[in-house]
Design a protein around this motif. Structure first.
Motif, PDB file in Angstrom:
ATOM      1  N   ASN A 171      38.919  41.094  39.476  1.00  0.00           N
ATOM      2  CA  ASN A 171      38.778  40.467  37.957  1.00  0.00           C
ATOM      3  C   ASN A 171      38.171  41.115  37.068  1.00  0.00           C
ATOM      4  O   ASN A 171      36.907  41.449  37.547  1.00  0.00           O
ATOM      5  CB  ASN A 171      38.748  38.686  38.138  1.00  0.00           C
ATOM      6  CG  ASN A 171      39.931  38.143  38.445  1.00  0.00           C
ATOM      7  OD1 ASN A 171      40.693  38.050  37.795  1.00  0.00           O
ATOM      8  ND2 ASN A 171      39.618  37.024  39.299  1.00  0.00           N
TER       9      ASN A 171
ATOM     10  N   LEU B 211      36.012  39.965  34.022  1.00  0.00           N
ATOM     11  CA  LEU B 211      35.316  38.870  33.098  1.00  0.00           C
ATOM     12  C   LEU B 211      34.401  39.212  32.094  1.00  0.00           C
ATOM     13  O   LEU B 211      34.280  40.435  31.895  1.00  0.00           O
ATOM     14  CB  LEU B 211      34.673  38.108  34.308  1.00  0.00           C
ATOM     15  CG  LEU B 211      35.195  37.758  35.702  1.00  0.00           C
ATOM     16  CD1 LEU B 211      34.383  37.110  36.581  1.00  0.00           C
ATOM     17  CD2 LEU B 211      36.603  36.908  35.352  1.00  0.00           C
TER      18      LEU B 211
ATOM     19  N   VAL C 120      35.330  34.160  30.449  1.00  0.00           N
ATOM     20  CA  VAL C 120      36.801  34.319  30.165  1.00  0.00           C
ATOM     21  C   VAL C 120      37.274  35.411  31.171  1.00  0.00           C
ATOM     22  O   VAL C 120      36.570  36.284  31.734  1.00  0.00           O
ATOM     23  CB  VAL C 120      36.926  34.791  29.103  1.00  0.00           C
ATOM     24  CG1 VAL C 120      36.624  33.959  27.978  1.00  0.00           C
ATOM     25  CG2 VAL C 120      36.409  36.139  28.560  1.00  0.00           C
ATOM     26  N   GLU C 121      38.528  35.501  31.383  1.00  0.00           N
ATOM     27  CA  GLU C 121      39.380  36.553  32.218  1.00  0.00           C
ATOM     28  C   GLU C 121      39.684  37.288  31.340  1.00  0.00           C
ATOM     29  O   GLU C 121      40.811  37.116  30.235  1.00  0.00           O
ATOM     30  CB  GLU C 121      40.054  35.530  33.238  1.00  0.00           C
ATOM     31  CG  GLU C 121      41.137  36.616  33.943  1.00  0.00           C
ATOM     32  CD  GLU C 121      41.955  35.912  34.863  1.00  0.00           C
ATOM     33  OE1 GLU C 121      42.847  36.219  35.520  1.00  0.00           O
ATOM     34  OE2 GLU C 121      41.964  34.355  34.708  1.00  0.00           O
TER      35      GLU C 121
ATOM     36  N   CYS D 193      40.877  32.043  28.617  1.00  0.00           N
ATOM     37  CA  CYS D 193      39.665  30.892  28.717  1.00  0.00           C
ATOM     38  C   CYS D 193      40.176  29.604  29.144  1.00  0.00           C
ATOM     39  O   CYS D 193      40.755  28.948  28.355  1.00  0.00           O
ATOM     40  CB  CYS D 193      38.874  30.958  27.460  1.00  0.00           C
ATOM     41  SG  CYS D 193      37.274  29.966  27.571  1.00  0.00           S
TER      42      CYS D 193
ATOM     43  N   ALA E  94      38.440  31.168  32.576  1.00  0.00           N
ATOM     44  CA  ALA E  94      38.859  32.382  33.613  1.00  0.00           C
ATOM     45  C   ALA E  94      39.217  31.499  34.814  1.00  0.00           C
ATOM     46  O   ALA E  94      38.749  30.260  35.237  1.00  0.00           O
ATOM     47  CB  ALA E  94      37.650  33.046  34.030  1.00  0.00           C
ATOM     48  N   ARG E  95      40.405  31.853  35.498  1.00  0.00           N
ATOM     49  CA  ARG E  95      40.980  31.226  36.786  1.00  0.00           C
ATOM     50  C   ARG E  95      40.417  31.951  38.008  1.00  0.00           C
ATOM     51  O   ARG E  95      40.810  32.493  38.627  1.00  0.00           O
ATOM     52  CB  ARG E  95      42.707  31.672  36.696  1.00  0.00           C
ATOM     53  CG  ARG E  95      43.162  30.932  35.364  1.00  0.00           C
ATOM     54  CD  ARG E  95      44.580  31.735  35.360  1.00  0.00           C
ATOM     55  NE  ARG E  95      44.450  33.120  35.308  1.00  0.00           N
ATOM     56  CZ  ARG E  95      45.823  34.076  34.923  1.00  0.00           C
ATOM     57  NH1 ARG E  95      46.876  33.445  34.924  1.00  0.00           N
ATOM     58  NH2 ARG E  95      45.323  35.361  34.936  1.00  0.00           N
TER      59      ARG E  95
ATOM     60  N   ALA F 272      31.966  31.800  38.657  1.00  0.00           N
ATOM     61  CA  ALA F 272      31.666  31.468  37.224  1.00  0.00           C
ATOM     62  C   ALA F 272      30.189  31.187  37.074  1.00  0.00           C
ATOM     63  O   ALA F 272      29.647  32.035  36.038  1.00  0.00           O
ATOM     64  CB  ALA F 272      32.411  30.472  36.605  1.00  0.00           C
TER      65      ALA F 272
ATOM     66  N   SER G 152      36.598  39.688  23.295  1.00  0.00           N
ATOM     67  CA  SER G 152      36.533  38.378  24.285  1.00  0.00           C
ATOM     68  C   SER G 152      36.372  37.094  23.799  1.00  0.00           C
ATOM     69  O   SER G 152      36.595  36.085  24.609  1.00  0.00           O
ATOM     70  CB  SER G 152      35.856  38.663  25.542  1.00  0.00           C
ATOM     71  OG  SER G 152      34.350  38.903  25.063  1.00  0.00           O
TER      72      SER G 152
END
Length: 384
Positions: free
Chosen positions: A187, A189, A207-208, A223, A225-226, A232, A276
């Motif tokens: 990912n 981020l 956020v991703e 947002c 992020a998964r 996180a 972002s």
């Protein structure tokens, strides 16, 4: 100091879309603004109190611009820091401070800062000139693939290239640069950290980011992020450490890699409002642009939590199109629930040029992501 409906003047270096969105907030609060940009058609021109056309890298232009403002900020890093430093010494409040900006402005210096402060980042090699890289490859100092980055003046995906073979170096400028090891990440981020003039600090949710594979630009920002809560938390802690060591004032966007082993590495940072954080205009209690104004004026920081899940889709010029811009099918996306387009005001499009963005908000993240995909497939930024 009275900032509102007063003689106070805020200077902004850079008149692009970030500056334009900052001006939404200054107009909301009736703060006088003065903006400088090289382009006569800068998006900021329509919304500031005073517009100056000038070269952001020219010492005299920047110095003369800043002499009659009370606080000076930026919307792009590529500015003349020597002029800002002189203004700072003469009493103008400059945010981010010139010390911070000098570290960030050069990507080689920025990477050395991370290693000097035990901040995790990808391994890299610094070169005075791109032409030196071939010898390093021949001597086994570099292995394919790696990422070439110009030390200065890279922006919006420019000045970055993945090198998979020697011929990939042929068309690159012969400038100071770095070669970074390719990271096997799962990912990308980002964390936005905000710090005001009295040292109060807050962070936005992690956020991703999903990138376009060719343009090296963000296509989607998601947002929240998964990712797992522990990841996180680690990402936020790393971003806060970067902020603390840089001693910045205003917004700091910290771009990060989440590796396959869930380690967090700093990619690079931007000391200003950032792509972002665009989702925050619709999704957050306090959007990033208002937050930046609060921070540089020493005002209390706003709430950074999200009200709802948010996804941002970048609108960039379609390949094969140059000239007067047309936003095709914009009426179709306006029919979709929770969709808000932002058009930056650039009259001319070209391939991959950032022309706007669309925010999608929904209580259900899965639904928001599905609508974002539909938005991406529907709207087209083309030329007449």
């Amino acid at each position: 100091m009275n900032f509102f409906s007063s003689s106070f003047k805020l200077g902004i270096l850079g008149g692009g879309q970030l500056g334009k969105m900052l001006l939404y907030e200054t107009r909301k609060w009736d703060i006088r603004t003065k903006v400088m940009d090289a382009s006569t058609d800068a998006p900021c021109r329509i919304a500031c109190n005073e517009f100056i056309q000038g070269n952001l890298l020219d010492f005299d232009a920047v110095y003369n611009f800043g002499k009659d403002v009370d606080v000076l900020t930026i919307e792009i890093e590529n500015v003349n820091v020597d002029a800002l430093e002189k203004l700072e010494h003469e009493g103008v409040k400059v945010y981010p401070p010139t010390k911070t900006l000098r570290t960030i402005q050069n990507k080689a210096t920025q990477k050395l800062f991370y290693t000097d402060n035990d901040i995790p980042t990808s391994p890299f090699t610094r070169f005075a000139y791109t032409s030196e890289i071939e010898d390093s490859i021949s001597n086994g100092g570099l292995r394919y693939p790696f990422v070439w980055k110009s030390a200065q003046f890279g922006y919006d995906g420019q000045g970055v290239k993945i090198i998979r073979k020697l011929a990939d170096l042929d068309e690159l400028p012969n400038v100071e640069c770095i070669a970074e090891e390719m990271i096997n990440f799962k990912n990308e981020l980002a964390v936005i950290v905000v710090r005001n003039t009295v040292g109060k600090v807050k962070t936005y949710p992690v956020v991703e980011m999903e990138f376009h594979p060719e343009a090296n630009q963000v296509e989607y920002v998601i947002c929240p992020a998964r990712i797992e809560e522990a990841v996180a938390k680690k990402a936020t802690e790393v971003a806060l450490r970067v902020s603390e060591k840089l001693e910045h004032v205003g917004l700091l966007a910290v771009e990060l890699f989440q590796t396959k082993d869930d380690e967090i590495l700093v990619n690079e940072v931007a000391p200003r409002p950032h792509n972002s954080g665009h989702y925050s205009i619709e999704a957050s209690y306090t959007n990033q642009f208002e937050q930046h104004i609060r921070a540089i004026l020493g005002l209390p920081l706003g709430k950074t939590k999200s009200k709802v899940a948010g996804i941002m889709v970048n609108l960039v010029g379609a390949e094969g199109h140059m000239g007067d811009v047309v936003y095709e099918n914009i009426d179709a996306i306006l029919e979709m629930d929770g969709v808000t387009p932002h058009i930056y005001g650039k009259k001319q499009t070209r391939p991959f040029r950032k022309m706007g963005h669309v925010t999608i908000v929904d209580e259900d993240m899965g639904k928001a992501r599905a609508i974002a995909q539909k938005v991406k497939e529907t709207i087209k930024v083309i030329s007449k």
